[in-house]
Design an enzyme around this catalytic site. Structure first.
Site, PDB file in Angstrom:
ATOM      1  N   ASN A  68      -1.854 -18.095  -7.858  1.00 30.20           N
ATOM      2  CA  ASN A  68      -3.215 -18.452  -7.449  1.00 30.20           C
ATOM      3  C   ASN A  68      -4.198 -17.383  -7.891  1.00 30.20           C
ATOM      4  O   ASN A  68      -3.874 -16.199  -7.949  1.00 30.20           O
ATOM      5  CB  ASN A  68      -3.286 -18.662  -5.925  1.00 30.20           C
ATOM      6  CG  ASN A  68      -3.710 -17.411  -5.188  1.00 30.20           C
ATOM      7  OD1 ASN A  68      -4.895 -17.086  -5.102  1.00 30.20           O
ATOM      8  ND2 ASN A  68      -2.726 -16.680  -4.660  1.00 30.20           N
ATOM      9  N   PHE A  77     -10.917 -15.466  -2.912  1.00 29.23           N
ATOM     10  CA  PHE A  77     -11.562 -15.377  -1.589  1.00 29.23           C
ATOM     11  C   PHE A  77     -12.639 -16.443  -1.404  1.00 29.23           C
ATOM     12  O   PHE A  77     -13.754 -16.160  -0.931  1.00 29.23           O
ATOM     13  CB  PHE A  77     -12.191 -13.991  -1.370  1.00 29.23           C
ATOM     14  CG  PHE A  77     -11.245 -12.852  -1.180  1.00 29.23           C
ATOM     15  CD1 PHE A  77      -9.889 -13.056  -0.977  1.00 29.23           C
ATOM     16  CD2 PHE A  77     -11.708 -11.538  -1.216  1.00 29.23           C
ATOM     17  CE1 PHE A  77      -9.017 -11.985  -0.802  1.00 29.23           C
ATOM     18  CE2 PHE A  77     -10.860 -10.464  -1.038  1.00 29.23           C
ATOM     19  CZ  PHE A  77      -9.503 -10.683  -0.834  1.00 29.23           C
ATOM     20  N   SER A 133      -5.642  -8.062  -2.732  1.00 29.07           N
ATOM     21  CA  SER A 133      -5.668  -9.266  -3.562  1.00 29.07           C
ATOM     22  C   SER A 133      -5.919  -8.875  -5.009  1.00 29.07           C
ATOM     23  O   SER A 133      -6.788  -8.042  -5.294  1.00 29.07           O
ATOM     24  CB  SER A 133      -6.762 -10.226  -3.100  1.00 29.07           C
ATOM     25  OG  SER A 133      -6.944 -11.262  -4.055  1.00 29.07           O
ATOM     26  N   ASN A 160      -7.243 -10.852  -7.149  1.00 24.54           N
ATOM     27  CA  ASN A 160      -8.198 -11.824  -7.681  1.00 24.54           C
ATOM     28  C   ASN A 160      -9.659 -11.455  -7.466  1.00 24.54           C
ATOM     29  O   ASN A 160     -10.545 -12.244  -7.778  1.00 24.54           O
ATOM     30  CB  ASN A 160      -7.917 -13.201  -7.065  1.00 24.54           C
ATOM     31  CG  ASN A 160      -6.522 -13.696  -7.413  1.00 24.54           C
ATOM     32  OD1 ASN A 160      -6.076 -13.551  -8.545  1.00 24.54           O
ATOM     33  ND2 ASN A 160      -5.834 -14.266  -6.430  1.00 24.54           N
ATOM     34  N   THR A 161      -9.920 -10.280  -6.912  1.00 18.95           N
ATOM     35  CA  THR A 161     -11.286  -9.767  -6.774  1.00 18.95           C
ATOM     36  C   THR A 161     -11.371  -8.471  -7.560  1.00 18.95           C
ATOM     37  O   THR A 161     -10.658  -7.511  -7.238  1.00 18.95           O
ATOM     38  CB  THR A 161     -11.646  -9.513  -5.300  1.00 18.95           C
ATOM     39  OG1 THR A 161     -11.604 -10.751  -4.585  1.00 18.95           O
ATOM     40  CG2 THR A 161     -13.034  -8.903  -5.169  1.00 18.95           C
ATOM     41  N   LYS A 210      -3.518  -4.576   4.787  1.00 11.85           N
ATOM     42  CA  LYS A 210      -2.589  -5.359   3.981  1.00 11.85           C
ATOM     43  C   LYS A 210      -2.507  -4.769   2.584  1.00 11.85           C
ATOM     44  O   LYS A 210      -3.536  -4.583   1.923  1.00 11.85           O
ATOM     45  CB  LYS A 210      -3.035  -6.818   3.920  1.00 11.85           C
ATOM     46  CG  LYS A 210      -2.026  -7.734   3.217  1.00 11.85           C
ATOM     47  CD  LYS A 210      -2.381  -9.198   3.406  1.00 11.85           C
ATOM     48  CE  LYS A 210      -1.302 -10.102   2.821  1.00 11.85           C
ATOM     49  NZ  LYS A 210      -1.591 -11.542   3.079  1.00 11.85           N
ATOM     50  N   ASN A 217       0.996  -8.523  -0.122  1.00 14.78           N
ATOM     51  CA  ASN A 217       0.181  -9.553  -0.736  1.00 14.78           C
ATOM     52  C   ASN A 217       0.922 -10.122  -1.951  1.00 14.78           C
ATOM     53  O   ASN A 217       2.109  -9.855  -2.140  1.00 14.78           O
ATOM     54  CB  ASN A 217      -1.175  -8.964  -1.148  1.00 14.78           C
ATOM     55  CG  ASN A 217      -2.309  -9.971  -1.046  1.00 14.78           C
ATOM     56  OD1 ASN A 217      -2.179 -11.120  -1.465  1.00 14.78           O
ATOM     57  ND2 ASN A 217      -3.432  -9.543  -0.492  1.00 14.78           N
TER      58      ASN A 217
END
Length: 345
Positions: free
Chosen positions: A114, A118, A181, A183-184, A215, A244
């Protein structure tokens, strides 16, 4: 029935659309008038309760952040048998996330890639909804996971997290700082100790009496894991969530062309299991016995949940296997734990 439904129906649908359709059903479960009956069928039949973070968890198994981004299905997920629901990731500013498609199944690996980014309606928009959740008797424990808004520069990250913490901490049974994450842009850089220490110090002060956890990513070196675990203890945090999603793509059964076509993003599911378990062992070797460690990554069966608990996890979370196991997954875990953790003699 669900494996057949997944094979012949869901796999032919866009993964994100399939998730949204399932989510609608779960969200409306309480209003259908059968939620309490469903919960009698899915909840643990023996005492699987865990006391940690000053809270009581009816089951050690919960839903990881990412499934319910805006806190819209907490009660329905609890009725499906999950002992806690971690909503989010919520950000100070509403944001649409990354362009679609951004969710990809690797069925041969029971995994998902994925790059959601967010996507959520923002911390302020969740306040009234989460206040209503807190008022529901018998609800699951409510965790709230917060992250950096995409448009916020990394050097202004602390102020961004503080805005979310001040907005949401009073509504959370526990609060999570997500710095992991993939993805940021720039987010994982916040795991560097010189940036992480002042961030966590500030958020802890803003969180007040609400238990605070951090996390972390599975792609950290072992020494970095140990340093962050030690820092969390030193700063007086209440726990760590590990881990994560990963940016690694090693050891996959899915053909390389399919993996490459999915592109960038975080990989979750079965391939993450070994690394997540190894990090659990590393953290538990560093932190005190009473320190809460929530293990997530690659968990599919009750035996795997029991393995994490035996390895020192206080609680265990899952998400990806929900897509492959279906709505009775938490019940399967709870029933398996009823058998595996039953007293002997």
């Amino acid at each position: 029935m669900y494996p057949l439904f997944f094979k012949f129906v869901l796999t032919r649908m866009d993964p994100e659309r399939a998730h949204h359709l399932a989510f609608i059903v779960i969200r409306h479960l309480p209003s259908l008038g059968i939620g309490r009956l469903v919960h009698r069928f899915t909840r643990p039949r023996t005492d699987l309760g865990v006391d940690t973070l000053g809270l009581h968890f009816d089951s050690p198994f919960g839903v990881a952040a990412g499934f319910d981004k805006d806190g819209e299905a907490v009660i329905g997920l609890g009725q499906l048998g999950f002992g806690h629901v971690e909503v989010g990731t919520l950000t100070a500013l509403a944001q649409p996330g990354n362009p679609t498609p951004r969710l990809f199944r690797l069925v041969a690996d029971r995994a998902v890639i994925n790059r959601m980014g967010f996507n959520n309606h923002g911390a302020a928009a969740a306040v009234d909804r989460l206040a209503c959740v807190r008022a529901v008797p018998g609800r699951p424990v409510l965790g709230i996971n917060i992250g950096k808004s995409r448009v916020t520069a990394v050097e202004n990250a602390t102020a961004d997290y503080l805005q979310s913490a001040k907005t949401l901490a009073a509504l959370a049974d526990y609060l999570v700082v997500n710095v992991s994450s993939p993805n940021t842009p720039g987010l994982r850089g916040l795991q560097e100790l010189d940036q992480l220490a002042p961030l966590l110090t500030a958020v802890k002060q803003a969180a007040g009496d609400t238990p605070l956890l951090v996390k972390i990513a599975p792609d950290l070196a072992d020494a970095e894991v140990a340093r962050i675990a030690s820092l969390a203890v030193e700063l007086g945090l209440d726990g760590i969530i590990a881990t994560n999603t990963t940016i690694a793509r090693t050891g996959l059964k899915t053909d390389a062309a399919t993996v490459d076509a999915a592109g960038a993003g975080g990989l979750s599911g079965a391939p993450l299991g070994a690394r997540s378990l190894a990090i659990l062992h590393q953290i538990r070797a560093v932190v005190p016995a009473g320190f809460c460690v929530i293990s997530v990554g690659g968990v599919d069966t009750a035996a795997q949940v029991a393995e994490r608990l035996a390895a020192g996890a206080t609680l265990v979370q899952g998400y990806t296997a929900f897509l492959y196991r279906g709505p009775l997954w938490a019940r399967q875990i709870n029933r398996g734990l009823d058998r595996l953790l039953a007293p002997t003699g």
